[in-house]
Design a protein around this motif. Sequence first.
Motif, PDB file in Angstrom:
ATOM      1  N   GLU A 118      -5.432  27.914 -13.718  1.00 37.78           N
ATOM      2  CA  GLU A 118      -5.828  29.245 -13.272  1.00 37.78           C
ATOM      3  C   GLU A 118      -5.964  30.195 -14.455  1.00 37.78           C
ATOM      4  O   GLU A 118      -6.882  31.016 -14.504  1.00 37.78           O
ATOM      5  CB  GLU A 118      -4.815  29.783 -12.254  1.00 37.78           C
ATOM      6  CG  GLU A 118      -4.833  29.041 -10.932  1.00 37.78           C
ATOM      7  CD  GLU A 118      -3.653  29.385 -10.029  1.00 37.78           C
ATOM      8  OE1 GLU A 118      -3.723  29.043  -8.843  1.00 37.78           O
ATOM      9  OE2 GLU A 118      -2.669  29.986 -10.503  1.00 37.78           O
ATOM     10  N   LYS A 162      -7.867  27.551  -4.648  1.00 35.57           N
ATOM     11  CA  LYS A 162      -7.922  28.553  -5.718  1.00 35.57           C
ATOM     12  C   LYS A 162      -9.016  28.220  -6.726  1.00 35.57           C
ATOM     13  O   LYS A 162      -9.720  29.104  -7.207  1.00 35.57           O
ATOM     14  CB  LYS A 162      -6.566  28.663  -6.425  1.00 35.57           C
ATOM     15  CG  LYS A 162      -5.525  29.390  -5.629  1.00 35.57           C
ATOM     16  CD  LYS A 162      -4.271  29.604  -6.440  1.00 35.57           C
ATOM     17  CE  LYS A 162      -3.247  30.384  -5.646  1.00 35.57           C
ATOM     18  NZ  LYS A 162      -2.026  30.625  -6.402  1.00 35.57           N
ATOM     19  N   TYR A 166     -12.237  30.471  -7.824  1.00 37.30           N
ATOM     20  CA  TYR A 166     -12.608  30.784  -9.203  1.00 37.30           C
ATOM     21  C   TYR A 166     -14.048  30.363  -9.498  1.00 37.30           C
ATOM     22  O   TYR A 166     -14.795  31.102 -10.145  1.00 37.30           O
ATOM     23  CB  TYR A 166     -11.654  30.110 -10.202  1.00 37.30           C
ATOM     24  CG  TYR A 166     -10.369  30.866 -10.415  1.00 37.30           C
ATOM     25  CD1 TYR A 166     -10.358  32.135 -10.976  1.00 37.30           C
ATOM     26  CD2 TYR A 166      -9.146  30.301 -10.070  1.00 37.30           C
ATOM     27  CE1 TYR A 166      -9.176  32.821 -11.194  1.00 37.30           C
ATOM     28  CE2 TYR A 166      -7.952  30.985 -10.279  1.00 37.30           C
ATOM     29  CZ  TYR A 166      -7.987  32.240 -10.841  1.00 37.30           C
ATOM     30  OH  TYR A 166      -6.809  32.932 -11.056  1.00 37.30           O
TER      31      TYR A 166
END
Length: 174
Positions: A118, A162, A166
């Motif tokens: 991340e 996630k 992104y």
Amino acid sequence: MTAGKLRPYFLSHPTVVLTNSPLGRIVTHAELSIRMVKWTIELEEYDIEYKPRVAIKAQVLTYFLIEMVLPREEEIWRVVVDGASNLSGCGVGVVLIAPSGEKIKLARRIDSRVTNNEAEYEAVLAGLQASREVGASRVIIYSDSQLVAQQIRGTYEAKNKKMLKYLGLIAARV
């Protein structure tokens, strides 16, 4: 307050203050202003030099703005990104390299806890945002994360929610 927060920088580097006002004369000669005594005492430990500001011809400034703000369409900027996450915190680093070779370095701390992947995606997003702010129309992004690079290229499939989010954010900015 600013001098206190920036103390390590002021102590390790000489500082030149360009000014049109007699600020340097006032600060270096405390008898000129009693109210300035406290500031003078606090600032005298730093290597500060006061110089008069020289005139900039308008045409030179115009040429500079044209060179820096209006990149040619064929110019390609390089953006080197890196993200990291560990127990002491998370952050990203970005280096923008102009076609002329000039470098702009940026670093940003991430307030929330994120994984290394991340953080790498956050670095790519920060690089895209910074390149847009300098007016770069074409960029090549360099990342040391094989996973992130291959997911952006479409070689690897992103399965994590996630990571998909992104990828969507990056696709919206490209």
